[in-house]
Scaffold this motif. Structure first.
Motif, PDB file in Angstrom:
ATOM      1  N   ALA A 388       0.864  -1.185   0.000  1.00  0.00           N
ATOM      2  CA  ALA A 388       0.000   0.000   0.000  1.00  0.00           C
ATOM      3  C   ALA A 388       0.896   1.228   0.000  1.00  0.00           C
ATOM      4  CB  ALA A 388      -0.910   0.000   1.217  1.00  0.00           C
ATOM      5  N   ASN A 389       0.943   1.905  -1.130  1.00  0.00           N
ATOM      6  CA  ASN A 389       1.752   3.116  -1.228  1.00  0.00           C
ATOM      7  C   ASN A 389       0.849   4.324  -1.030  1.00  0.00           C
ATOM      8  OD1 ASN A 389       2.617   5.439  -3.438  1.00  0.00           O
ATOM      9  ND2 ASN A 389       4.287   4.735  -2.141  1.00  0.00           N
ATOM     10  N   LEU A 390       0.965   4.981   0.115  1.00  0.00           N
ATOM     11  CA  LEU A 390       0.138   6.139   0.427  1.00  0.00           C
ATOM     12  C   LEU A 390       0.970   7.410   0.378  1.00  0.00           C
ATOM     13  CD1 LEU A 390      -1.735   3.822   1.403  1.00  0.00           C
ATOM     14  CD2 LEU A 390      -2.500   5.342   3.227  1.00  0.00           C
ATOM     15  N   GLU A 391       0.302   8.497   0.081  1.00  0.00           N
ATOM     16  CA  GLU A 391       0.920   9.830   0.089  1.00  0.00           C
ATOM     17  C   GLU A 391       0.449  10.537   1.362  1.00  0.00           C
ATOM     18  OE1 GLU A 391       2.259   7.988  -2.709  1.00  0.00           O
ATOM     19  OE2 GLU A 391       0.087   8.128  -2.863  1.00  0.00           O
ATOM     20  N   PRO A 392       1.219  10.492   2.442  1.00  0.00           N
ATOM     21  CA  PRO A 392       0.728  10.914   3.752  1.00  0.00           C
ATOM     22  C   PRO A 392       0.375  12.390   3.844  1.00  0.00           C
ATOM     23  CG  PRO A 392       3.098  10.550   3.816  1.00  0.00           C
ATOM     24  CD  PRO A 392       2.615  10.027   2.495  1.00  0.00           C
ATOM     25  N   LEU A 393       0.976  13.220   3.005  1.00  0.00           N
ATOM     26  CA  LEU A 393       0.697  14.648   3.086  1.00  0.00           C
ATOM     27  C   LEU A 393      -0.773  14.949   2.817  1.00  0.00           C
ATOM     28  CD1 LEU A 393       2.299  17.283   3.615  1.00  0.00           C
ATOM     29  CD2 LEU A 393       2.442  17.569   1.153  1.00  0.00           C
ATOM     30  N   TRP A 394      -1.460  14.047   2.127  1.00  0.00           N
ATOM     31  CA  TRP A 394      -2.862  14.278   1.791  1.00  0.00           C
ATOM     32  C   TRP A 394      -3.804  13.995   2.970  1.00  0.00           C
ATOM     33  CZ3 TRP A 394      -2.981  11.100  -3.418  1.00  0.00           C
ATOM     34  CH2 TRP A 394      -2.036  11.653  -4.301  1.00  0.00           C
ATOM     35  N   ALA A 395      -3.315  13.351   4.004  1.00  0.00           N
ATOM     36  CA  ALA A 395      -4.176  12.892   5.099  1.00  0.00           C
ATOM     37  C   ALA A 395      -4.421  13.998   6.122  1.00  0.00           C
ATOM     38  CB  ALA A 395      -3.572  11.665   5.766  1.00  0.00           C
ATOM     39  N   SER A 431       4.283   1.661   2.218  1.00  0.00           N
ATOM     40  CA  SER A 431       5.343   2.546   1.750  1.00  0.00           C
ATOM     41  C   SER A 431       4.739   3.927   1.542  1.00  0.00           C
ATOM     42  CB  SER A 431       5.969   2.036   0.443  1.00  0.00           C
ATOM     43  OG  SER A 431       5.108   2.267  -0.659  1.00  0.00           O
ATOM     44  N   PHE A 432       5.593   4.943   1.578  1.00  0.00           N
ATOM     45  CA  PHE A 432       5.137   6.317   1.409  1.00  0.00           C
ATOM     46  C   PHE A 432       5.738   6.921   0.143  1.00  0.00           C
ATOM     47  CE2 PHE A 432       4.115   7.543   6.106  1.00  0.00           C
ATOM     48  CZ  PHE A 432       2.879   6.942   5.979  1.00  0.00           C
ATOM     49  N   GLY A 433       5.008   7.880  -0.397  1.00  0.00           N
ATOM     50  CA  GLY A 433       5.475   8.647  -1.545  1.00  0.00           C
ATOM     51  C   GLY A 433       4.923  10.051  -1.473  1.00  0.00           C
ATOM     52  N   SER A 434       5.268  10.847  -2.474  1.00  0.00           N
ATOM     53  CA  SER A 434       4.862  12.254  -2.480  1.00  0.00           C
ATOM     54  C   SER A 434       3.876  12.587  -3.590  1.00  0.00           C
ATOM     55  CB  SER A 434       6.098  13.146  -2.651  1.00  0.00           C
ATOM     56  OG  SER A 434       6.679  12.951  -3.941  1.00  0.00           O
ATOM     57  N   ASP A 435       3.929  11.840  -4.704  1.00  0.00           N
ATOM     58  CA  ASP A 435       3.213  12.178  -5.935  1.00  0.00           C
ATOM     59  C   ASP A 435       3.620  13.559  -6.449  1.00  0.00           C
ATOM     60  OD1 ASP A 435       1.627  11.407  -8.024  1.00  0.00           O
ATOM     61  OD2 ASP A 435      -0.266  11.974  -7.115  1.00  0.00           O
ATOM     62  N   TRP A 436       4.804  14.022  -6.053  1.00  0.00           N
ATOM     63  CA  TRP A 436       5.302  15.303  -6.533  1.00  0.00           C
ATOM     64  C   TRP A 436       5.307  15.320  -8.052  1.00  0.00           C
ATOM     65  CZ3 TRP A 436      10.666  16.616  -8.243  1.00  0.00           C
ATOM     66  CH2 TRP A 436      10.857  18.003  -8.356  1.00  0.00           C
ATOM     67  N   THR A 480      11.395   4.655   4.372  1.00  0.00           N
ATOM     68  CA  THR A 480      12.741   4.083   4.219  1.00  0.00           C
ATOM     69  C   THR A 480      12.639   2.600   3.863  1.00  0.00           C
ATOM     70  OG1 THR A 480      12.834   3.840   6.652  1.00  0.00           O
ATOM     71  CG2 THR A 480      13.848   5.798   5.705  1.00  0.00           C
ATOM     72  N   ALA A 481      12.532   1.733   4.864  1.00  0.00           N
ATOM     73  CA  ALA A 481      12.462   0.297   4.592  1.00  0.00           C
ATOM     74  C   ALA A 481      11.206  -0.068   3.810  1.00  0.00           C
ATOM     75  CB  ALA A 481      12.528  -0.486   5.898  1.00  0.00           C
ATOM     76  N   GLY A 482      10.117   0.675   4.021  1.00  0.00           N
ATOM     77  CA  GLY A 482       8.893   0.390   3.277  1.00  0.00           C
ATOM     78  C   GLY A 482       9.081   0.579   1.790  1.00  0.00           C
ATOM     79  N   VAL A 483       9.726   1.681   1.403  1.00  0.00           N
ATOM     80  CA  VAL A 483      10.013   1.910  -0.007  1.00  0.00           C
ATOM     81  C   VAL A 483      11.108   0.949  -0.483  1.00  0.00           C
ATOM     82  CG1 VAL A 483      10.734   3.604  -1.727  1.00  0.00           C
ATOM     83  CG2 VAL A 483       9.287   4.319   0.170  1.00  0.00           C
ATOM     84  N   GLY A 484      12.027   0.593   0.412  1.00  0.00           N
ATOM     85  CA  GLY A 484      13.040  -0.385   0.048  1.00  0.00           C
ATOM     86  C   GLY A 484      12.410  -1.715  -0.333  1.00  0.00           C
TER      87      GLY A 484
END
Length: 534
Positions: A388-395, A431-436, A480-484
């Motif tokens: 599950a790749n979430l973009e936390p800034l949106w929450a 894992s986290f991302g930005s969707d920048w 970190t490890a999640g994206v790894g």
């Protein structure tokens, strides 16, 4: 053996423990941690004094668009504009300072600045005789002026494409707002395409921004081979100018995915041959739906403000399942954009289908965004071993949420959004991302929201949906490890002996401060596989 770098004078978070001692790197790997690392400082080629700060595994970004982020910086700067008039002023000023530009192209305007996200072309008629097209911050919508509509041949008689909507006035004429890519492309395809030099410059800017934010690996989550983006990555890599490792996700088109299979295999082989240790193209991107704000996210039940619509699924279910199975059979990782609860369920169904027809293997499929998740589907992420790749800034309960998202979803579904803690409790990989450039590329901005669920102003007190808040360690682990794990780089995200030497240094110890101020920490330096990239 002589270490290349030893870090002293601060703490080290290894990803599993917080140490009051040092860290040593040699080549591409971690050589020593703790007191053993400190014992090597007198023979190290370089000693880095943390000055009371902290070293931790470098961040990954599990979903971003570095080229688009870099290209956007070359156009009118409208992201910070808080009114329609301010957007128009920025466009006018840029147009006046760039008289050579045939078109004015930019982003990312705030889609909540106009009621219902409906923007009028006439508001952008501020550069005489020149077309203007701006992407919304969601990158699923464009706002264009009258001249852009005219040059693209979009008028009252232009039908809505199969995958897109043209917002219209009461008389049927186009308003100036186009939703989803086939509608957006009516105008974008008429504008001059970025040159190879433009793409390389945009990627260079974007990658430098990521490295400066502490990022060592990024999933470029939307690569169309026809645009030359792969060429740009390989060109920068050949010149030694790419400061991050990148995984490219090649976009599958629902209208021609069968002919893309062979081309994607060839692109993957080319990236393996020419990408050195920096570029791979082993992922395929699927858009399952659009976005809630535009009314195009696919929902199980109708939108509150449009009871005749459940959004815009991009794929028919049998085609999505067939395409996912075909690309998976070729060894590609699947990366599915799914915003609405119907899209999330459809993406999970597709993964389940792939496992049934292709058998089980370590495939690590990714469902990106997972904004609205029906409670019955939470446990399926872990059961199907889906990242599950979430973009936390949106929450957070910001203006976009209050003006567009929540009114369209209603209270019950609004409370199903961004269930990061619920996913972790269920055993899912996060894992986290930005969707920048949709939102900030700085991981620490996302970390603050993940641990507080508040706006920058601290609203609401105690956090929005506080049961979905993460601990600081959980949020950092997702970055970190999640994206790894998502990237199949199991040797990154933990600073232990033999692990990949991806390190970020912050100017303060984020574990010693309240979580509300974690985003105030600044990146001092970044190492990517032992090479200092910032």
């Amino acid at each position: 053996m002589t270490p290349d770098v030893v870090f002293t004078g601060g703490r080290v978070w290894t990803g599993s423990a917080l140490l009051d001692a040092g860290l040593a790197l040699r080549g591409r790997r971690v050589m020593a941690v703790g007191e053993e690392a400190l014992d090597l400082r007198d023979v190290a080629r370089e000693v880095v004094d943390l000055s009371g700060g902290i070293a931790l595994p470098a961040f990954g970004d599990g979903h971003a668009h570095p080229v688009q982020g870099g290209l956007e910086e070359a156009g009118p700067q409208v992201r910070a504009a808080t009114t329609v008039g301010a957007v128009a002023d920025a466009v006018r000023a840029w147009g006046e300072s760039h008289p050579e530009a045939e078109w004015v192209v930019g982003g990312s305007y705030d889609p909540s600045l106009a009621p219902g996200g409906r923007f009028d072309a006439r508001w952008l008629d501020v550069v005489a005789g020149r077309p203007v097209v701006l992407r919304a911050a969601d990158y699923h919508t464009v706002w264009c002026n009258s001249e852009a509509l005219r040059r693209a041949g979009v008028g009252a008689s232009t039908p809505d494409p199969a995958l897109g909507w043209i917002d219209r006035r009461d008389d049927g004429s186009p308003l100036g707002t186009l939703r989803e890519w086939q509608a957006c492309d009516l105008v974008l395809d008429a504008a001059p395409a970025p040159t190879a030099a433009d793409l390389e410059a945009g990627l260079a800017r974007g990658a430098a921004r990521l490295a400066a934010a502490g990022v060592s690996w990024v999933q470029d989550a939307w690569v169309d081979l026809e645009t030359g983006v792969l060429d740009a990555y390989l060109a920068l890599t050949a010149r030694g100018e790419l400061p991050v490792r990148a995984g490219l996700a090649l976009r599958a088109d629902p209208s021609r995915w069968r002919e893309q299979v062979g081309r994607f295999v060839a692109a993957r082989e080319r990236a393996d041959a020419e990408g050195g240790r920096r570029v791979r193209a082993r992922t395929v991107k699927f858009f399952a739906d659009g976005v809630v704000e535009g009314g195009t996210a696919a929902l199980l039940e109708p939108y509150v403000d449009d009871p005749h619509s459940r959004g815009m699924p991009v794929w028919d279910r049998p085609e999505l399942e067939a395409a996912c199975a075909a690309f998976d059979a070729e060894g590609f990782q699947l990366h599915l954009h799914a915003i609405g609860d119907a899209a999330v369920r459809g993406a999970l169904d597709a993964v389940e289908h792939v496992q049934a027809v292709n058998g089980r293997r370590d495939r690590r499929p990714v469902i990106a965004h997972a904004q609205v998740v029906h409670p019955r589907d939470l446990a399926r992420f872990a059961a199907l071993v889906v990242v599950a790749n979430l973009e936390p800034l949106w929450a957070q309960r910001d203006a976009l949420m209050d003006e567009l998202t929540a009114p369209r979803l209603g209270p019950e579904r609004t409370a199903w959004q961004y269930p990061m803690a619920g996913l972790l409790r269920s055993g899912a990989r996060l894992s986290f991302g930005s969707d920048w450039p949709v939102s900030s590329h700085v991981p620490l901005d996302g970390v603050r929201v993940a641990v507080t669920r508040t706006t920058p102003g601290g609203e609401p007190a105690g956090g929005w949906l506080p049961h979905e808040r993460l601990t600081l360690e959980q949020a950092l682990t997702a970055y970190t490890a999640g994206v790894g794990y998502q990237s199949f780089e199991d040797d990154r995200g933990l600073l232990e002996v033999g692990a990949r030497a991806d390190v970020v240094v912050l100017d303060r110890d984020v574990f010693a401060a309240p979580p509300e101020v974690v985003d105030e920490a600044k990146v001092v330096a970044t190492w990517c596989a032992g090479e200092r990239t910032y």
